[in-house]
Design a protein around this motif. Sequence first.
Motif, PDB file in Angstrom:
ATOM      1  N   ALA A  51       0.838  -1.203   0.000  1.00 35.47           N
ATOM      2  CA  ALA A  51       0.000   0.000   0.000  1.00 35.47           C
ATOM      3  C   ALA A  51       0.875   1.257   0.000  1.00 35.47           C
ATOM      4  O   ALA A  51       1.990   1.252   0.519  1.00 35.47           O
ATOM      5  N   SER A  52       0.351   2.322  -0.566  1.00 34.25           N
ATOM      6  CA  SER A  52       1.078   3.594  -0.585  1.00 34.25           C
ATOM      7  C   SER A  52       1.044   4.224   0.797  1.00 34.25           C
ATOM      8  O   SER A  52       0.274   3.804   1.668  1.00 34.25           O
ATOM      9  N   ALA A  53       1.863   5.240   0.991  1.00 27.89           N
ATOM     10  CA  ALA A  53       1.897   5.940   2.275  1.00 27.89           C
ATOM     11  C   ALA A  53       0.526   6.519   2.611  1.00 27.89           C
ATOM     12  O   ALA A  53       0.060   6.451   3.750  1.00 27.89           O
ATOM     13  N   ALA A  54      -0.141   7.081   1.599  1.00 31.83           N
ATOM     14  CA  ALA A  54      -1.468   7.675   1.810  1.00 31.83           C
ATOM     15  C   ALA A  54      -2.483   6.607   2.198  1.00 31.83           C
ATOM     16  O   ALA A  54      -3.319   6.808   3.092  1.00 31.83           O
ATOM     17  N   GLU A  55      -2.423   5.453   1.529  1.00 35.43           N
ATOM     18  CA  GLU A  55      -3.352   4.357   1.833  1.00 35.43           C
ATOM     19  C   GLU A  55      -3.102   3.813   3.238  1.00 35.43           C
ATOM     20  O   GLU A  55      -4.045   3.500   3.973  1.00 35.43           O
ATOM     21  N   LEU A  56      -1.846   3.713   3.611  1.00 32.05           N
ATOM     22  CA  LEU A  56      -1.480   3.229   4.940  1.00 32.05           C
ATOM     23  C   LEU A  56      -2.026   4.149   6.024  1.00 32.05           C
ATOM     24  O   LEU A  56      -2.655   3.703   6.990  1.00 32.05           O
ATOM     25  N   ALA A  57      -1.795   5.441   5.855  1.00 28.04           N
ATOM     26  CA  ALA A  57      -2.250   6.423   6.848  1.00 28.04           C
ATOM     27  C   ALA A  57      -3.777   6.444   6.938  1.00 28.04           C
ATOM     28  O   ALA A  57      -4.347   6.486   8.036  1.00 28.04           O
ATOM     29  N   GLU A  58      -4.445   6.393   5.788  1.00 31.24           N
ATOM     30  CA  GLU A  58      -5.906   6.417   5.777  1.00 31.24           C
ATOM     31  C   GLU A  58      -6.461   5.162   6.444  1.00 31.24           C
ATOM     32  O   GLU A  58      -7.432   5.219   7.189  1.00 31.24           O
ATOM     33  N   ALA A  59      -5.815   4.014   6.187  1.00 33.32           N
ATOM     34  CA  ALA A  59      -6.269   2.765   6.804  1.00 33.32           C
ATOM     35  C   ALA A  59      -6.171   2.847   8.321  1.00 33.32           C
ATOM     36  O   ALA A  59      -7.089   2.426   9.040  1.00 33.32           O
ATOM     37  N   VAL A  60      -5.080   3.390   8.822  1.00 32.13           N
ATOM     38  CA  VAL A  60      -4.899   3.536  10.274  1.00 32.13           C
ATOM     39  C   VAL A  60      -5.981   4.448  10.845  1.00 32.13           C
ATOM     40  O   VAL A  60      -6.576   4.157  11.894  1.00 32.13           O
ATOM     41  N   ARG A  61      -6.261   5.543  10.155  1.00 34.55           N
ATOM     42  CA  ARG A  61      -7.289   6.491  10.638  1.00 34.55           C
ATOM     43  C   ARG A  61      -8.684   5.865  10.625  1.00 34.55           C
ATOM     44  O   ARG A  61      -9.465   6.046  11.559  1.00 34.55           O
ATOM     45  N   VAL A  62      -8.993   5.131   9.556  1.00 36.58           N
ATOM     46  CA  VAL A  62     -10.304   4.483   9.447  1.00 36.58           C
ATOM     47  C   VAL A  62     -10.496   3.466  10.559  1.00 36.58           C
ATOM     48  O   VAL A  62     -11.531   3.423  11.215  1.00 36.58           O
ATOM     49  N   VAL A  63      -9.480   2.639  10.788  1.00 36.63           N
ATOM     50  CA  VAL A  63      -9.567   1.620  11.824  1.00 36.63           C
ATOM     51  C   VAL A  63      -9.657   2.261  13.208  1.00 36.63           C
ATOM     52  O   VAL A  63     -10.411   1.802  14.069  1.00 36.63           O
ATOM     53  N   ALA A  64      -8.914   3.330  13.428  1.00 33.24           N
ATOM     54  CA  ALA A  64      -8.958   4.017  14.720  1.00 33.24           C
ATOM     55  C   ALA A  64     -10.346   4.589  14.991  1.00 33.24           C
ATOM     56  O   ALA A  64     -10.844   4.544  16.113  1.00 33.24           O
ATOM     57  N   ARG A  65     -10.975   5.121  13.940  1.00 41.73           N
ATOM     58  CA  ARG A  65     -12.322   5.677  14.095  1.00 41.73           C
ATOM     59  C   ARG A  65     -13.352   4.580  14.304  1.00 41.73           C
ATOM     60  O   ARG A  65     -14.312   4.753  15.047  1.00 41.73           O
ATOM     61  N   GLY A  66     -13.168   3.472  13.602  1.00 45.98           N
ATOM     62  CA  GLY A  66     -14.121   2.372  13.706  1.00 45.98           C
ATOM     63  C   GLY A  66     -15.456   2.673  13.070  1.00 45.98           C
ATOM     64  O   GLY A  66     -16.449   1.992  13.326  1.00 45.98           O
ATOM     65  N   ASP A  67     -15.502   3.703  12.195  1.00 44.64           N
ATOM     66  CA  ASP A  67     -16.802   4.115  11.669  1.00 44.64           C
ATOM     67  C   ASP A  67     -17.034   3.729  10.218  1.00 44.64           C
ATOM     68  O   ASP A  67     -18.004   4.138   9.621  1.00 44.64           O
ATOM     69  N   ALA A  68     -16.147   2.946   9.634  1.00 41.39           N
ATOM     70  CA  ALA A  68     -16.350   2.525   8.246  1.00 41.39           C
ATOM     71  C   ALA A  68     -15.545   1.274   7.965  1.00 41.39           C
ATOM     72  O   ALA A  68     -14.494   1.053   8.553  1.00 41.39           O
ATOM     73  N   LEU A  69     -16.034   0.467   7.052  1.00 37.75           N
ATOM     74  CA  LEU A  69     -15.267  -0.703   6.645  1.00 37.75           C
ATOM     75  C   LEU A  69     -14.020  -0.257   5.912  1.00 37.75           C
ATOM     76  O   LEU A  69     -14.047   0.692   5.145  1.00 37.75           O
TER      77      LEU A  69
END
Length: 225
Positions: free
Chosen positions: A111-129
Motif C-alpha cells: 500500500a502507498s503511504a497515503a493508503e497506509l495512513a488512511e487505513a490507520v485512521r479508518v480503523v482508529a475511528r471504527g466508523d467505516a469498513l
Amino acid sequence: MTSGTIRVLIADDQMMVRQGFTVLLNAEPGIEVVGQAVDGADAVTKVAELSPDVVLMDIRMPGTGGIEATRVLTAAAGSTVKVLVLTTFDLDEYVYEALRAGASGFLLKDASAAELAEAVRVVARGDALLAPDLTKRLIMEFSRLSATPRSPQKDRVGVLTERETEVLTLVAQGLSNAEIATCLVVAEQTVKTHVSRILVKLGLRDRTQAAVFAFDTGLVRPAGH
C-alpha cells in the motif's frame, strides 16, 4: 487517543518492513508509532506496555502468528485496541481467520503511504469498513466456506430491535451511514445512533466486526445462498 494522536504499534518479523512503516506513519500528522514488535507474542506484551490505539499486525510470523495474537488482544477484558492485519495478497486465506479473530480490517503490504495512513485512521475511528470492496468480498468468502451459522451467536441477534437488525444487515452489505440513511429514508445521525447501539448491545468494537457478526450468524448470506 491522546490529544487526537493515533498511537500505533507495528508487529512484523521483518525489520525493514517495521522501519519502513514507522518512517511513513511518523511523517503523517496525528499519527505516532509508539513501538515495534517482532512477533505475535511480542505484540501482546508491547500492547500491554504501550497501550496503542492500532496495531499493524503481520499475519505470518514465526512463533506466535498474527491471528493468535489478534485473538488474544481483542478478547482481553476492557481491550479497545484495533488490529489492522497486513498481508501480501488480498485473498490470503488467513485474512478470513484474522477477521473472525477480531481484526478490524486488512491492508496490503505494498500500500502507498497515503493508503497506509488512511487505513490507520479508518480503523482508529471504527466508523467505516476498510477497503469496502475487498473486505466485503473476504467476509462473503469466509462465510461461504464456513459451516452453518453458530447458534449461540445467532441467539444474540434477538437483543436488537427490528430497525437495528435492518441497519446491521445494510452495514454488512458495505453501505455507509449516508447510504443507509437514504435507503431507510431517515437522517444520517439516526443511522449513527442505531449503529452505536448495535455495537454496544452485541459487544462489538466496530463496523467491520458488526459485518463479520452478521455473516457469521446467517443474518446476511452470500449471494447464491
